[in-house]
Motif scaffolding. Structure first.
Motif, PDB file in Angstrom:
ATOM      1  N   ARG A 163       0.824  -1.206   0.000  1.00 32.63           N
ATOM      2  CA  ARG A 163       0.000   0.000   0.000  1.00 32.63           C
ATOM      3  C   ARG A 163       0.861   1.260   0.000  1.00 32.63           C
ATOM      4  O   ARG A 163       1.832   1.355   0.741  1.00 32.63           O
ATOM      5  N   LYS A 165       0.251   5.763  -0.303  1.00 34.33           N
ATOM      6  CA  LYS A 165      -0.728   6.846  -0.262  1.00 34.33           C
ATOM      7  C   LYS A 165      -0.190   8.016  -1.062  1.00 34.33           C
ATOM      8  O   LYS A 165       0.964   8.416  -0.890  1.00 34.33           O
ATOM      9  N   ILE A 183      -1.636  -1.342  -3.989  1.00 39.02           N
ATOM     10  CA  ILE A 183      -2.791  -0.461  -3.839  1.00 39.02           C
ATOM     11  C   ILE A 183      -2.332   0.979  -3.653  1.00 39.02           C
ATOM     12  O   ILE A 183      -1.523   1.278  -2.767  1.00 39.02           O
ATOM     13  N   GLY A 185      -3.656   4.536  -2.606  1.00 37.30           N
ATOM     14  CA  GLY A 185      -4.739   5.280  -1.986  1.00 37.30           C
ATOM     15  C   GLY A 185      -4.641   6.749  -2.357  1.00 37.30           C
ATOM     16  O   GLY A 185      -3.585   7.364  -2.211  1.00 37.30           O
ATOM     17  N   THR A 189     -10.364   6.963  -2.568  1.00 38.10           N
ATOM     18  CA  THR A 189     -10.314   5.964  -3.638  1.00 38.10           C
ATOM     19  C   THR A 189      -9.111   5.040  -3.491  1.00 38.10           C
ATOM     20  O   THR A 189      -8.130   5.363  -2.821  1.00 38.10           O
ATOM     21  N   GLU A 190      -9.205   3.889  -4.163  1.00 34.44           N
ATOM     22  CA  GLU A 190      -8.088   2.952  -4.230  1.00 34.44           C
ATOM     23  C   GLU A 190      -7.938   2.454  -5.662  1.00 34.44           C
ATOM     24  O   GLU A 190      -8.927   2.162  -6.335  1.00 34.44           O
ATOM     25  N   THR A 191      -6.685   2.367  -6.112  1.00 32.98           N
ATOM     26  CA  THR A 191      -6.363   1.772  -7.401  1.00 32.98           C
ATOM     27  C   THR A 191      -5.577   0.505  -7.119  1.00 32.98           C
ATOM     28  O   THR A 191      -4.490   0.563  -6.541  1.00 32.98           O
ATOM     29  N   ARG A 192      -6.128  -0.647  -7.516  1.00 33.01           N
ATOM     30  CA  ARG A 192      -5.553  -1.941  -7.152  1.00 33.01           C
ATOM     31  C   ARG A 192      -4.988  -2.644  -8.379  1.00 33.01           C
ATOM     32  O   ARG A 192      -5.664  -2.789  -9.392  1.00 33.01           O
ATOM     33  N   ARG A 224     -15.490   3.313  -0.151  1.00 35.49           N
ATOM     34  CA  ARG A 224     -15.901   2.154   0.630  1.00 35.49           C
ATOM     35  C   ARG A 224     -17.250   1.621   0.156  1.00 35.49           C
ATOM     36  O   ARG A 224     -18.176   2.378  -0.109  1.00 35.49           O
TER      37      ARG A 224
END
Length: 334
Positions: A163, A165, A183, A185, A189-192, A224
């Motif tokens: 992860r 940020k 990931i 952050g 939002t999250e880009t995976r 979420r």
């Protein structure tokens, strides 16, 4: 010692800078001073990142009840006077003042987090006009654009998930690891991804995130409990958290990466649109005297070109004249 340094923070002007950073109101000049202060002592970066984590959590969890007026009376003498407030006050309070008071409440919680064993956040930021090349612990590569920051755990390669940020803009080339998601952050939002190359632009002020995929596969999660959106190479998604709007489309070129590779490509595009992008890329503006000129078609490519070289090509290609004073250029027929 770390706790002592943090408690000393409120006696200095840097408390106000930290408050402005967390509130999202920090100016370029203030950002430069804050970064210089952080570089003087690595422990300060640790403290700032813990404050940011607690600040983010406080958005979704109410703070304990406290006497705001009394807290402000105690804090006010310790904050330097400002001749020109950055934001107008709301109900007698500026956002920066509110941030400062909230930081007082969070200070005790910060001490607990600073004493936790094994904590090792890394925080990297850039100044205006500066970019940085970063190699993460797992071998992934990041190019950080100006006025941006990225944070991650020093043990990122040993965690179950990788992860990071991001605030601002960065280009990622992620090392493939089928067992560990990567990931990014950005806001809520999250880009995976597992292994791919993509660009993320997070405009905190506009609360907008744009993800553009060059290779591999990406799953973008707006927030979420929201459904993920899949991207294929050559596609991008734009999400605004204010109105929850989301759009997905194919991009025609990679001009959005000019900040990274200094390349621009135009295929039968109107001069008006070309000048808008050239102006954004080089930090200038163009004024077209004859509106009809804006409809001229441009097909050309630029690689590592200076602004003067771009202007020269456009003048010869379209038989026009472009002259500038300062950062403002005027366009007219030859």
């Amino acid at each position: 010692m770390q706790c002592y340094r943090f408690m000393e923070l409120h006696k200095k002007e840097y408390w106000d800078l930290v408050s402005a950073y967390l509130a999202g109101t920090i100016s370029d000049e203030e950002r430069s001073r804050l970064l210089q202060w952080l570089e003087e002592d690595p422990a300060r970066t640790l403290q700032l990142k813990e404050l940011e984590k607690i600040w983010d959590r406080s958005k979704n969890n109410p703070l304990p009840a406290f006497d705001v007026e009394q807290a402000w009376k105690k804090l006010q003498p310790q904050i330097r006077e400002r001749k020109k407030p950055v934001l107008r006050k709301v109900s007698g309070w500026s956002f920066r003042a509110a941030a400062s008071v909230a930081l007082l409440i969070l200070a005790g919680t910060l001490v607990y987090f600073l004493l936790k064993p094994g904590y090792s956040d890394v925080f990297i930021a850039t100044l205006p006009g500066e970019t940085k090349n970063i190699v993460l612990p797992d071998g992934s590569r990041v190019v950080l654009n100006e006025n941006s920051s990225i944070s991650y755990d020093a043990g990122l390669d040993r965690n179950r998930e990788r992860r990071v940020k991001l605030k601002g803009e960065a280009f990622f080339e992620v090392s493939k690891d089928p067992q560990k998601k990567f990931i990014v952050g950005a806001g809520e939002t999250e880009t995976r991804v597992l292994g791919t190359s993509f660009n993320v632009l997070f405009d905190d002020a506009a609360q907008q995130v744009k993800v553009s995929l060059l290779s591999g596969i990406v799953r973008f999660v707006p927030g979420r409990n929201e459904k993920a959106v899949g991207l294929a190479p050559g596609e991008e998604v734009i999400y605004n958290s204010r109105d929850r709007s989301l759009s997905k489309k194919a991009f025609e070129n990679e001009n959005f990466l000019f900040w990274k590779n200094r390349k621009l490509e135009f295929a039968d595009q109107q001069l008006e649109d070309v000048l808008a992008l050239v102006g954004e890329s080089y930090g200038v503006s163009f004024r077209i005297k004859d509106p009809q000129l804006g409809g001229l078609r441009v097909t050309s490519a630029f690689d590592q070109s200076s602004l003067a070289e771009v202007i020269n090509v456009l003048e010869n290609l379209l038989d026009i004249r472009i002259e500038g004073t300062g950062n403002v250029y005027t366009v007219w027929a030859e």
